[in-house]
Design a protein around this motif. Structure first.
Motif, PDB file in Angstrom:
ATOM      1  N   SER A 186      42.195  50.648  46.851  1.00  0.00           N
ATOM      2  CA  SER A 186      40.866  51.237  46.306  1.00  0.00           C
ATOM      3  C   SER A 186      39.661  50.199  47.679  1.00  0.00           C
ATOM      4  CB  SER A 186      39.951  50.242  45.097  1.00  0.00           C
ATOM      5  OG  SER A 186      41.053  48.647  45.456  1.00  0.00           O
ATOM      6  N   MET A 238      44.271  46.973  40.641  1.00  0.00           N
ATOM      7  CA  MET A 238      42.785  46.661  40.245  1.00  0.00           C
ATOM      8  C   MET A 238      42.375  45.610  40.079  1.00  0.00           C
ATOM      9  SD  MET A 238      42.444  50.880  37.925  1.00  0.00           S
ATOM     10  CE  MET A 238      40.456  50.039  38.428  1.00  0.00           C
ATOM     11  N   ILE A 239      43.198  44.327  41.378  1.00  0.00           N
ATOM     12  CA  ILE A 239      42.034  43.402  41.160  1.00  0.00           C
ATOM     13  C   ILE A 239      41.379  43.080  42.276  1.00  0.00           C
ATOM     14  CG2 ILE A 239      42.399  41.271  42.343  1.00  0.00           C
ATOM     15  CD1 ILE A 239      45.674  41.267  40.572  1.00  0.00           C
ATOM     16  N   PRO A 240      39.294  43.447  41.641  1.00  0.00           N
ATOM     17  CA  PRO A 240      38.507  43.577  43.140  1.00  0.00           C
ATOM     18  C   PRO A 240      38.617  42.327  44.049  1.00  0.00           C
ATOM     19  CG  PRO A 240      37.708  42.892  40.853  1.00  0.00           C
ATOM     20  CD  PRO A 240      39.134  42.913  40.560  1.00  0.00           C
ATOM     21  N   GLY A 241      37.490  42.512  44.522  1.00  0.00           N
ATOM     22  CA  GLY A 241      37.003  41.578  45.710  1.00  0.00           C
ATOM     23  C   GLY A 241      37.294  42.250  46.822  1.00  0.00           C
ATOM     24  N   THR A 242      37.702  41.352  48.541  1.00  0.00           N
ATOM     25  CA  THR A 242      37.415  41.557  49.655  1.00  0.00           C
ATOM     26  C   THR A 242      39.095  41.640  49.583  1.00  0.00           C
ATOM     27  OG1 THR A 242      37.668  39.513  49.831  1.00  0.00           O
ATOM     28  CG2 THR A 242      35.750  39.966  49.960  1.00  0.00           C
ATOM     29  N   ARG A 243      39.167  42.382  51.147  1.00  0.00           N
ATOM     30  CA  ARG A 243      40.277  42.703  51.580  1.00  0.00           C
ATOM     31  C   ARG A 243      40.726  42.154  52.810  1.00  0.00           C
ATOM     32  NH1 ARG A 243      37.889  46.690  49.956  1.00  0.00           N
ATOM     33  NH2 ARG A 243      36.822  47.826  51.575  1.00  0.00           N
ATOM     34  N   PHE A 297      34.785  48.879  39.257  1.00  0.00           N
ATOM     35  CA  PHE A 297      35.978  49.877  38.650  1.00  0.00           C
ATOM     36  C   PHE A 297      35.904  49.823  37.051  1.00  0.00           C
ATOM     37  CE2 PHE A 297      39.371  46.655  41.391  1.00  0.00           C
ATOM     38  CZ  PHE A 297      39.046  47.416  42.703  1.00  0.00           C
ATOM     39  N   GLU A 318      48.885  55.976  38.305  1.00  0.00           N
ATOM     40  CA  GLU A 318      48.891  54.620  39.725  1.00  0.00           C
ATOM     41  C   GLU A 318      47.793  54.470  40.101  1.00  0.00           C
ATOM     42  OE1 GLU A 318      51.088  51.455  39.084  1.00  0.00           O
ATOM     43  OE2 GLU A 318      51.674  52.232  36.984  1.00  0.00           O
ATOM     44  N   VAL A 319      47.303  52.897  40.460  1.00  0.00           N
ATOM     45  CA  VAL A 319      46.324  53.251  41.715  1.00  0.00           C
ATOM     46  C   VAL A 319      46.872  52.578  43.196  1.00  0.00           C
ATOM     47  CG1 VAL A 319      44.571  52.087  42.760  1.00  0.00           C
ATOM     48  CG2 VAL A 319      44.030  52.966  39.992  1.00  0.00           C
ATOM     49  N   THR A 320      46.751  54.069  43.916  1.00  0.00           N
ATOM     50  CA  THR A 320      47.184  53.160  45.332  1.00  0.00           C
ATOM     51  C   THR A 320      46.633  52.424  46.322  1.00  0.00           C
ATOM     52  OG1 THR A 320      48.912  55.084  44.958  1.00  0.00           O
ATOM     53  CG2 THR A 320      48.512  54.247  47.340  1.00  0.00           C
ATOM     54  N   VAL A 364      41.511  37.460  39.296  1.00  0.00           N
ATOM     55  CA  VAL A 364      39.416  38.298  38.953  1.00  0.00           C
ATOM     56  C   VAL A 364      39.271  38.699  39.453  1.00  0.00           C
ATOM     57  CG1 VAL A 364      39.110  37.905  36.439  1.00  0.00           C
ATOM     58  CG2 VAL A 364      38.484  36.751  37.795  1.00  0.00           C
ATOM     59  N   ARG A 365      39.411  38.439  40.822  1.00  0.00           N
ATOM     60  CA  ARG A 365      38.959  38.510  42.725  1.00  0.00           C
ATOM     61  C   ARG A 365      39.525  37.534  43.033  1.00  0.00           C
ATOM     62  NH1 ARG A 365      34.252  40.764  43.462  1.00  0.00           N
ATOM     63  NH2 ARG A 365      33.398  40.787  45.657  1.00  0.00           N
ATOM     64  N   GLU A 392      57.023  45.737  43.311  1.00  0.00           N
ATOM     65  CA  GLU A 392      56.655  45.281  42.879  1.00  0.00           C
ATOM     66  C   GLU A 392      54.762  45.690  42.662  1.00  0.00           C
ATOM     67  OE1 GLU A 392      57.546  41.661  45.437  1.00  0.00           O
ATOM     68  OE2 GLU A 392      56.947  40.292  43.325  1.00  0.00           O
ATOM     69  N   ARG A 393      54.049  45.945  40.914  1.00  0.00           N
ATOM     70  CA  ARG A 393      53.013  46.667  41.979  1.00  0.00           C
ATOM     71  C   ARG A 393      52.251  45.763  42.800  1.00  0.00           C
ATOM     72  NH1 ARG A 393      53.429  47.792  36.585  1.00  0.00           N
ATOM     73  NH2 ARG A 393      53.470  49.924  36.154  1.00  0.00           N
ATOM     74  N   PRO A 394      51.394  46.692  43.738  1.00  0.00           N
ATOM     75  CA  PRO A 394      50.656  45.224  44.687  1.00  0.00           C
ATOM     76  C   PRO A 394      49.050  45.209  44.046  1.00  0.00           C
ATOM     77  CG  PRO A 394      50.502  47.966  45.477  1.00  0.00           C
ATOM     78  CD  PRO A 394      51.072  47.539  44.735  1.00  0.00           C
ATOM     79  N   THR A 437      46.312  46.524  44.529  1.00  0.00           N
ATOM     80  CA  THR A 437      45.420  47.584  44.481  1.00  0.00           C
ATOM     81  C   THR A 437      46.225  47.659  43.072  1.00  0.00           C
ATOM     82  OG1 THR A 437      47.537  49.029  45.888  1.00  0.00           O
ATOM     83  CG2 THR A 437      45.157  48.301  46.635  1.00  0.00           C
ATOM     84  N   ALA A 438      47.129  48.098  42.473  1.00  0.00           N
ATOM     85  CA  ALA A 438      47.577  49.222  41.300  1.00  0.00           C
ATOM     86  C   ALA A 438      47.209  47.945  40.633  1.00  0.00           C
ATOM     87  CB  ALA A 438      49.669  48.815  41.676  1.00  0.00           C
ATOM     88  N   THR A 469      52.959  40.926  48.834  1.00  0.00           N
ATOM     89  CA  THR A 469      54.235  41.013  47.293  1.00  0.00           C
ATOM     90  C   THR A 469      55.035  40.011  47.878  1.00  0.00           C
ATOM     91  OG1 THR A 469      54.529  43.186  48.226  1.00  0.00           O
ATOM     92  CG2 THR A 469      53.345  43.089  46.356  1.00  0.00           C
ATOM     93  N   PHE A 507      54.733  46.472  51.132  1.00  0.00           N
ATOM     94  CA  PHE A 507      56.012  45.940  50.013  1.00  0.00           C
ATOM     95  C   PHE A 507      57.350  45.844  50.945  1.00  0.00           C
ATOM     96  CE2 PHE A 507      60.005  45.929  47.373  1.00  0.00           C
ATOM     97  CZ  PHE A 507      59.623  44.659  46.246  1.00  0.00           C
ATOM     98  N   SER A 559      33.630  44.387  49.095  1.00  0.00           N
ATOM     99  CA  SER A 559      34.669  44.267  48.653  1.00  0.00           C
ATOM    100  C   SER A 559      33.893  44.710  47.192  1.00  0.00           C
ATOM    101  CB  SER A 559      33.845  42.401  47.962  1.00  0.00           C
ATOM    102  OG  SER A 559      32.156  42.450  47.758  1.00  0.00           O
ATOM    103  N   THR A 560      35.075  44.878  46.329  1.00  0.00           N
ATOM    104  CA  THR A 560      35.071  45.876  45.278  1.00  0.00           C
ATOM    105  C   THR A 560      35.220  44.858  44.623  1.00  0.00           C
ATOM    106  OG1 THR A 560      37.449  45.441  45.134  1.00  0.00           O
ATOM    107  CG2 THR A 560      37.097  47.623  45.978  1.00  0.00           C
ATOM    108  N   THR A 561      34.593  45.815  42.959  1.00  0.00           N
ATOM    109  CA  THR A 561      33.774  44.514  41.695  1.00  0.00           C
ATOM    110  C   THR A 561      34.646  44.718  40.759  1.00  0.00           C
ATOM    111  OG1 THR A 561      32.214  46.028  41.457  1.00  0.00           O
ATOM    112  CG2 THR A 561      31.471  44.253  43.370  1.00  0.00           C
ATOM    113  N   GLU A 562      34.864  44.114  39.610  1.00  0.00           N
ATOM    114  CA  GLU A 562      35.044  44.354  38.455  1.00  0.00           C
ATOM    115  C   GLU A 562      33.726  45.444  37.801  1.00  0.00           C
ATOM    116  OE1 GLU A 562      35.589  40.813  35.479  1.00  0.00           O
ATOM    117  OE2 GLU A 562      35.332  40.003  37.477  1.00  0.00           O
TER     118      GLU A 562
END
Lengths: 416, 463
Positions: free
Chosen positions: B309, A131-136, B287, B305-307, A219-220, A124-126, A128-129, A142, B444, B281-284
């Motif tokens: 961010s 590209m959902i922003p925010g904190t980690r 990106f 693919e993005v691994t 979205v975040r 599955e695309r995690p 990051t792939a 997954t 995963f 944090s990253t932002t819209e």
């Protein structure tokens, strides 16, 4: 100085999941040499091993089994048939264009068979792939990681989850969460209609006390050390809200594990990133076959097991030199079909496994009419009894292509 | 809490603090290094563009220019000794319009002023010949053959490890909340009790201004400048084998595309001035900005693919240069305002700072019983990693047991990291030390297994 040991089986199968083991079972004892299956995990069996719930074996075994029991049965059959299964064997790349190199606890091995069969599956695309922003923070998973944590480690994962996606695998995640004592607050789906079978979506929401939020995307991610919520956007209105939770599971959005094939220069389908294969799994490189969810992420385990049996016959023909190269025509697809597998068709050649093509669609059509065209001519057009729905395989009977002209050029398939 | 009296305390276990602690621990002085977080390098150090800079584009005559140029050589040697991954890919600074192309000769002149003479101005055809995947519109370029990509996180880890092996006490989760400067000793109040030392060195990065205020100064304001980065799949690696630099602007070095030491391709960073010193944090918007830039610089990259961010916080500030000064009366030293160039300059900052302490009354004679520098695990994609080392696997099968499939991290490496001189403070710390879970599947497959290993090994180590 230690050196990698050279293995020269007749057939090397990469991946001991349902597709690879089913191919091994059919090949062992008939290939005129060793059939070697390698897998990077500690135990063979593939994804079903981690999915501790019923629903396996329906089409291939005519039984209703749990994932682990199904995996054990496949492993036993492949072994009993005479296949060699090597686990903890991580293929890391190509030593040359005929030889794979793998790492095992007993040292590295070079694998140089006559035929390669890749059955590496999909993941599955995690987050990051996607590209959902925010904190980690902690708490982002997954389905694959969730099932390993719950079924293999018996970890507690959280208390309140949001599941991203509402397809079959998403409900599998909801079940696993429930088992670990974690409630699913909502499933968030970008689609306006359910991706999963109505049978699941209706009662599923009641049974698991959850809801499916449609036309919405994440979205975040919020939270510092631990997830505190996910922000979703309602795509029709543009409004946003934060759903409080401590766990978020990204489900679906499959991507084939194609790395080794791409490194080998095998032609890939730009839409699915799967190898371009003919009806029985031959890739663009002679002697390299591909089978299962690597070709079409994702079909159910029983379907890919049947494909594994199917590819075995073709590999035997290849080994005997009785397979004659046949003229294949390329298949292209129109929206809302994203991709189709196989993406070539050989008139008068072998049929794909179960006489069906596997396609993926981006929009729900409940009673789709499938139209096959070649050079502007309509070859066939037929209404199907089953829906084309996002998030699960849409099966198209290969009989619709039986009147394709071998010299007529590309075939175009559309649905409406 | 430590009741011991130390000769020297270093506040901050980032790359600068670790380099300073390492140098000072090479003398007969007792050293303590404190950090607010539970691991080394948790502030500005942990997310940067991982480039070993020649300093060709620094502002000539500044301390920064001097220390980056010196640090380039010191760090290069240090990486050889500790076997930290470095790849001398070289860089091309790419001009995308006439104005930028016309500025290339002056950038070259600046490089010469900084003592770096190997740059070359090249026409656009030559730029495309070197990097065929660049998008249309290139107007020229400046080659910087000495720029290199580096395993940026192993640098502070090696320095801190050596500091500890030379006798430094490393105190995690000791956030300094106040200081009392006495006649002979300074007491630092932390959220885990007091720490007392004769000399205090402020290498607190983003927090350096706050510490400086505690010593009665008002000379620097540090604010975080967020940089978001996208890391692309390893399968994108054939697209670019050099660092693609942008023409510099007021906000920094601009958006670059670079191979990483781990075999990925990096696009970034953004440059956004922030208030919150903990917001990574990253932002819209971030990106979108990066994708926009990436689409122009290297359109083919966006099909990959993005691994991963990330967002990192650089310590931006109101001064025009590094601030490294000694206050002999309070036995206090500040090393602040060290921006993203600090990865390269850190060993030179430490050397310079020790030089400033010559008249301090501290005995700074190097000891002659120092341990060898640590040998760091080979994390670079172009080093021989344990999974590919036949002799190592033969000697210990744990190096043949691949746990993280995407990054090919073995059980042996995870075990070693947990048993190392500075063990990880969290799973995140383990990721940085081993690459486990940093690959395309983002745990995963291996997340559950790595977590279990980490918990079991930590537990057995504590018994």
């Amino acid at each position: 100085m230690s050196e990698p040991k050279l293995l020269t089986p007749k057939v090397a199968i990469i991946g001991a999941g349902p597709a690879g083991l089913s191919a091994a079972k059919k090949l062992a004892g008939r290939s005129g040499g060793e059939v070697l299956v390698v897998d990077r995990e500690k135990e063979a069996g593939g994804i079903p091993r981690h999915a501790d719930h019923l629903g396996y074996g329906i089409r291939d075994r005519k039984r209703f089994m749990s994932g682990p029991a199904y995996a054990r049965a496949l492993v036993a059959e492949a072994r009993n048939a005479g296949a060699t299964i090597m686990t903890r064997t991580m293929v890391t790349g190509w030593a040359d264009d005929k030889t794979l190199v793998a790492t095992t606890p007993h040292g590295r091995v070079l694998i140089r068979p006559e035929v390669f069969c890749f059955a590496t599956g999909a993941r599955e695309r995690p987050r990051t792939a996607r590209m959902i922003p925010g904190t980690r923070p902690d708490g982002i998973l997954t389905t694959g990681q969730l099932q390993n944590r719950v079924h293999l480690n018996h970890d507690a994962v959280g208390t309140k989850a949001v599941v991203v996606g509402a397809e079959l695998v998403s409900w599998s995640a909801v079940m696993t969460l429930a088992e670990s004592g974690c409630r699913t607050i909502a499933l968030v789906s970008e689609y306006d209609k359910p991706e999963s079978y109505g049978l699941f979506t209706g009662p599923g929401q009641l049974w698991f006390r959850t809801r499916v939020t449609r036309n919405a995307k994440v979205v975040r991610i919020h939270g510092k050390e631990r997830v505190s919520g996910v922000e979703i956007e309602h795509t029709t209105s543009g409004s946003r809200e934060i759903i409080e939770c401590d766990t978020v599971v990204f489900t679906g959005s499959w991507i084939p594990d194609n790395e080794l094939l791409r490194m080998a220069g095998v032609t890939l389908d730009p839409a699915s990133r799967s190898p371009v294969v003919d009806a029985v799994g031959a890739t663009s490189k002679p002697g390299i076959f591909a089978v299962g969810n690597l070709n079409h992420p994702v079909e159910t385990a029983d379907v890919v097991a049947l494909e594994g049996e199917n590819v075995a016959d073709r590999i035997l023909e290849h080994l005997r030199g009785t397979s004659s190269p046949m003229e294949a025509v390329a298949i292209t697809v129109d929206d809302p079909i994203a991709w189709i597998s196989p993406s070539t068709y050989t008139p008068r050649g072998p049929r794909p496994a179960r006489g069906r093509f596997v396609a993926w669609v981006d929009r729900l059509i409940t009673r789709p009419i499938v139209t096959v065209r070649q050079g502007g001519r309509v070859v066939a057009s037929k209404r199907l009894w089953w829906p084309a729905a996002p998030g699960r395989a849409f099966r198209i009977p290969s009989s619709l292509l039986q009147n394709v002209d071998p010299t007529g050029g590309d075939v175009r398939i559309s649905i409406g | 809490m430590s009741r011991k009296l130390f000769d020297i305390a270093v506040i901050g276990a980032g790359v600068v603090g670790a380099a300073i602690a390492r140098d000072l621990a090479g003398t007969s002085n007792s050293v303590v290094m404190l950090d607010a977080k539970n691991d080394i390098g948790e502030g500005t150090t942990k997310a940067n563009t991982a480039i070993l800079h020649t300093g060709f584009d620094a502002k000539p005559g500044t301390l920064e220019a001097q220390l980056v140029a010196r640090g380039y050589h010191l760090l290069r040697q240090y990486c050889e000794r500790t076997r930290i991954g470095v790849r001398f890919t070289g860089a091309v600074l790419v001009a995308w319009d006439d104005e930028q192309a016309q500025s290339l000769p002056s950038l070259q002149a600046r490089a010469v002023e900084n003592g770096y003479e190997q740059t070359e101005v090249i026409p656009s055809e030559e730029v495309y010949a070197q990097i065929p995947s660049l998008g249309p519109g290139v107007t020229g370029g400046l080659t910087v053959p000495g720029e290199a990509v580096i395993d940026a996180w192993s640098v502070p880890l090696a320095l801190a490890t050596e500091a500890v092996e030379r006798g430094t006490t490393f105190l995690r989760e000791h956030r300094v909340t106040g200081v009392d400067v006495g006649d002979e000793y300074t007491t630092m109040h932390t959220d885990r009790g007091d720490v007392t030392a004769r000399w205090v060195i402020n290498a607190a990065g983003l927090g350096a201004d706050a510490i400086d205020v505690m010593f009665g100064f008002d000379r620097i304001k540090v604010h975080p400048r967020k940089g978001e980065l996208l890391v692309y799949d390893k399968l994108a690696a054939p697209l670019v084998n050099k660092i693609v630099l942008a023409a510099p602007s007021k906000l920094g070095k601009g958006v670059l595309i670079s191979p990483t030491i781990f075999g990925n391709v990096m696009l970034g960073p953004t440059a956004d001035d922030m208030e919150d010193k903990s917001d990574t944090s990253t932002t819209e918007d971030g990106f979108e900005f990066l994708l926009d830039k990436g689409r122009r610089i290297m359109p083919a990259l966006l099909a990959e693919e993005v691994t991963a961010s990330y967002a990192g916080l650089r310590a931006a500030h109101n001064l025009s240069d590094y601030l490294i000064e000694v206050d002999a009366d309070q036995r206090y030293v500040i090393a602040a305002g060290i921006r993203s160039t600090g990865l390269t300059s850190a060993p030179a900052v430490a050397e310079y700072l020790v030089g400033l302490l010559a008249d301090s009354g501290l005995d700074l004679t190097p000891r002659n019983d120092l341990p060898e520098p640590p040998i760091m695990p080979p994390l670079g994609e172009y080093q021989v990693r344990p999974f590919a080392d036949d002799d190592l696997i033969a000697a210990d099968p744990a190096y043949g047991e691949v746990v993280c499939f995407c990054e090919r991290v073995t059980r042996g490496e995870i075990r070693d990291a947990i048993a190392s001189t500075i063990p990880p403070g969290s799973l995140q710390g383990l990721r940085r030390r081993t690459r486990a879970m940093n690959g395309r599947c983002q745990a995963f497959f291996c997340g559950a297994e790595v977590k279990k290993l980490y918990e079991n090994l930590k537990e057995s180590g504590n018994e």
